[in-house]
Design a protein around this motif. Structure first.
Motif, PDB file in Angstrom:
ATOM      1  N   LEU A 210       0.844  -1.203   0.181  1.00 16.02           N
ATOM      2  CA  LEU A 210       0.143  -0.006   0.118  1.00 16.02           C
ATOM      3  C   LEU A 210       0.883   1.123   0.007  1.00 16.02           C
ATOM      4  CD1 LEU A 210      -2.285  -1.210   2.778  1.00 16.02           C
ATOM      5  CD2 LEU A 210      -3.015  -0.702   0.301  1.00 16.02           C
ATOM      6  N   ARG A 211       0.417   2.404  -0.623  1.00 15.76           N
ATOM      7  CA  ARG A 211       1.124   3.442  -0.647  1.00 15.76           C
ATOM      8  C   ARG A 211       0.661   4.215   0.803  1.00 15.76           C
ATOM      9  NH1 ARG A 211      -1.175   6.984  -3.464  1.00 15.76           N
ATOM     10  NH2 ARG A 211      -2.693   5.816  -4.463  1.00 15.76           N
ATOM     11  N   PRO A 212       1.409   4.895   1.559  1.00 20.67           N
ATOM     12  CA  PRO A 212       1.119   5.512   2.754  1.00 20.67           C
ATOM     13  C   PRO A 212      -0.104   6.409   2.677  1.00 20.67           C
ATOM     14  CG  PRO A 212       3.367   5.649   2.402  1.00 20.67           C
ATOM     15  CD  PRO A 212       2.852   4.964   1.258  1.00 20.67           C
ATOM     16  N   GLU A 213       0.004   7.219   1.569  1.00 20.43           N
ATOM     17  CA  GLU A 213      -1.554   8.146   1.445  1.00 20.43           C
ATOM     18  C   GLU A 213      -2.595   7.500   1.308  1.00 20.43           C
ATOM     19  OE1 GLU A 213       2.635   9.588  -0.318  1.00 20.43           O
ATOM     20  OE2 GLU A 213       1.429   8.048  -0.490  1.00 20.43           O
ATOM     21  N   GLN A 214      -2.722   6.155   0.821  1.00 19.44           N
ATOM     22  CA  GLN A 214      -3.832   5.173   0.836  1.00 19.44           C
ATOM     23  C   GLN A 214      -4.357   5.113   2.192  1.00 19.44           C
ATOM     24  OE1 GLN A 214      -1.969   2.297  -2.062  1.00 19.44           O
ATOM     25  NE2 GLN A 214      -4.239   2.004  -2.117  1.00 19.44           N
ATOM     26  N   VAL A 215      -3.570   4.632   3.183  1.00 20.78           N
ATOM     27  CA  VAL A 215      -3.879   4.302   4.429  1.00 20.78           C
ATOM     28  C   VAL A 215      -4.346   5.478   4.993  1.00 20.78           C
ATOM     29  CG1 VAL A 215      -3.075   3.115   6.537  1.00 20.78           C
ATOM     30  CG2 VAL A 215      -2.289   2.392   4.394  1.00 20.78           C
ATOM     31  N   THR A 216      -3.592   6.822   5.135  1.00 21.15           N
ATOM     32  CA  THR A 216      -3.784   7.992   5.633  1.00 21.15           C
ATOM     33  C   THR A 216      -5.221   8.516   5.285  1.00 21.15           C
ATOM     34  OG1 THR A 216      -1.518   8.686   5.690  1.00 21.15           O
ATOM     35  CG2 THR A 216      -3.096  10.433   6.015  1.00 21.15           C
ATOM     36  N   GLU A 217      -5.468   8.475   3.996  1.00 21.45           N
ATOM     37  CA  GLU A 217      -7.008   8.654   3.318  1.00 21.45           C
ATOM     38  C   GLU A 217      -7.810   8.102   4.119  1.00 21.45           C
ATOM     39  OE1 GLU A 217     -10.392  10.482   2.162  1.00 21.45           O
ATOM     40  OE2 GLU A 217      -8.215  11.401   2.253  1.00 21.45           O
ATOM     41  N   ALA A 218      -7.854   6.472   4.119  1.00 22.35           N
ATOM     42  CA  ALA A 218      -8.776   5.510   4.688  1.00 22.35           C
ATOM     43  C   ALA A 218      -9.221   5.788   6.202  1.00 22.35           C
ATOM     44  CB  ALA A 218      -8.084   4.116   4.586  1.00 22.35           C
ATOM     45  N   VAL A 219      -7.993   6.115   6.920  1.00 20.40           N
ATOM     46  CA  VAL A 219      -7.986   6.326   8.385  1.00 20.40           C
ATOM     47  C   VAL A 219      -8.893   7.777   8.778  1.00 20.40           C
ATOM     48  CG1 VAL A 219      -6.781   7.171  10.388  1.00 20.40           C
ATOM     49  CG2 VAL A 219      -5.895   5.479   9.097  1.00 20.40           C
ATOM     50  N   ILE A 220      -8.568   8.789   7.820  1.00 17.89           N
ATOM     51  CA  ILE A 220      -9.531  10.089   8.048  1.00 17.89           C
ATOM     52  C   ILE A 220     -10.808   9.785   7.643  1.00 17.89           C
ATOM     53  CG2 ILE A 220      -9.919  12.508   6.932  1.00 17.89           C
ATOM     54  CD1 ILE A 220      -6.705  12.468   6.709  1.00 17.89           C
ATOM     55  N   THR A 221     -11.081   8.903   6.528  1.00 18.09           N
ATOM     56  CA  THR A 221     -12.454   8.599   6.203  1.00 18.09           C
ATOM     57  C   THR A 221     -13.153   7.892   7.336  1.00 18.09           C
ATOM     58  OG1 THR A 221     -11.869   8.498   3.712  1.00 18.09           O
ATOM     59  CG2 THR A 221     -13.796   7.449   4.362  1.00 18.09           C
ATOM     60  N   ALA A 222     -12.364   6.947   7.969  1.00 18.41           N
ATOM     61  CA  ALA A 222     -13.027   6.070   9.021  1.00 18.41           C
ATOM     62  C   ALA A 222     -13.505   6.782  10.211  1.00 18.41           C
ATOM     63  CB  ALA A 222     -12.177   5.145   9.133  1.00 18.41           C
ATOM     64  N   ILE A 223     -12.504   7.852  10.596  1.00 16.72           N
ATOM     65  CA  ILE A 223     -12.961   8.864  11.471  1.00 16.72           C
ATOM     66  C   ILE A 223     -14.114   9.676  11.233  1.00 16.72           C
ATOM     67  CG2 ILE A 223     -12.234  10.945  12.836  1.00 16.72           C
ATOM     68  CD1 ILE A 223      -9.320  10.083  12.368  1.00 16.72           C
ATOM     69  N   VAL A 224     -14.178  10.276  10.131  1.00 18.92           N
ATOM     70  CA  VAL A 224     -15.371  11.013   9.518  1.00 18.92           C
ATOM     71  C   VAL A 224     -16.621  10.236   9.578  1.00 18.92           C
ATOM     72  CG1 VAL A 224     -16.463  12.474   7.792  1.00 18.92           C
ATOM     73  CG2 VAL A 224     -13.815  12.548   8.260  1.00 18.92           C
ATOM     74  N   LYS A 225     -16.518   8.942   9.159  1.00 18.74           N
ATOM     75  CA  LYS A 225     -17.871   8.085   8.938  1.00 18.74           C
ATOM     76  C   LYS A 225     -17.860   7.128   9.999  1.00 18.74           C
ATOM     77  CE  LYS A 225     -17.801   8.195   3.856  1.00 18.74           C
ATOM     78  NZ  LYS A 225     -17.842   7.429   2.654  1.00 18.74           N
ATOM     79  N   ARG A 226     -17.109   7.299  11.265  1.00 26.94           N
ATOM     80  CA  ARG A 226     -17.260   6.665  12.602  1.00 26.94           C
ATOM     81  C   ARG A 226     -17.271   5.226  12.164  1.00 26.94           C
ATOM     82  NH1 ARG A 226     -17.398   9.183  17.021  1.00 26.94           N
ATOM     83  NH2 ARG A 226     -17.603  11.374  17.220  1.00 26.94           N
TER      84      ARG A 226
END
Length: 261
Positions: A210-226
């Motif tokens: 995985l590219r680190p940017e992919q994981v970062t975006e996934a984490v932020i999305t997970a926070i927003v969408k809980r």
């Protein structure tokens, strides 16, 4: 109205001196949040902070020290009055067969990866409970769901993180606090400088990383969408489901595919 997804959120990130921890700090800032960066190396934290536009916090923290963890989280609460999100990201891995693995290394991985997560969670929880809100994000791993050779010590720590995460999600179900497990496969970060100094494993799985940017975006999305849990990449998530249905068959079929270390 701001369209930044984390506007005004105070987001504590452990293990923020490199890899996805550093990138999450930058991502939180871009989304209007206040990243509070924590790691053992103050120099590396300063380098990360130099790339952040906007307000941020910076604290030296060793997650193996209970005294330090509780003291630092109190400092953050005194400064900001709240912690909206805790991202337990501090951790490392060493890949070795069980007969060659040093007991001290296995113990230290458990202390950092698992107990570090527990300590930080315990330190922020009273404030979140008092506020009736908050979000705890634990960076686990696909290794916490599927075992492979040379991963006994590291995988065990991530199994522990996942078990802890699933249990506290139940504990906090009615407290207004969300709990997320993030389970990435191998990520192209400095993690492997220590885990795989020969470079053999990285060479074998480069196509899959995985590219680190992919994981970062996934984490932020997970926070927003809980979200309760995210598995990355999708191919690995499908493999997890197959493993859960047919674990012994999967062991035999996937042995050569998984054991690339």
């Amino acid at each position: 109205m701001s369209n930044r997804r984390l506007e005004g959120k105070v987001v504590v990130i452990t293990g923020a001196s490199s890899g996805i921890g550093a990138l999450m700090g930058e991502g939180v800032a871009r989304e209007g949040g206040i990243p509070v960066l924590m790691a053992r190396s103050a120099d590396k934290l300063e380098q990360v902070a130099s790339r952040i536009n906007g307000e941020y916090g910076l604290y030296r923290l060793d997650v193996t020290s209970s005294e330090q963890v509780f003291a630092v989280m109190e400092q953050v609460l005194a400064r900001y009055g709240k912690i909206d999100v805790l991202i337990n990201n501090a951790g490392y891995g060493v890949f070795e067969t069980i007969e060659k693995a040093e007991l001290a290394t296995i113990e230290d991985m458990m202390d950092v990866n698992y107990m570090g997560t527990v300590r930080c969670t315990k330190a922020v929880l009273p404030a979140m409970l008092k506020a009736g809100s908050g979000h705890i994000v634990n960076i686990a791993s696909m290794a916490g769901k599927i075992g492979s050779a040379k991963s006994s010590g590291y995988s065990a720590t991530k199994h522990a993180v996942l078990g802890f995460t699933n249990c506290i999600r139940q504990d906090l179900m009615k407290a207004g606090i969300s709990v997320t497990a993030v389970n990435p496969g191998p990520i192209d970060t400095p993690f492997f400088e220590r885990a795989d100094p020969s470079g053999q494993y990285v060479s074998n799985v480069k196509w899959f990383m995985l590219r680190p940017e992919q994981v970062t975006e996934a984490v932020i999305t997970a926070i927003v969408k809980r979200k309760a849990e995210i598995d990355l990449p999708l191919m690995a998530a499908a493999g997890i489901r197959l493993y859960q249905l047919l674990p012994r068959l999967f062991d035999r079929v996937a042995h050569r595919m998984l054991n690339k270390k």
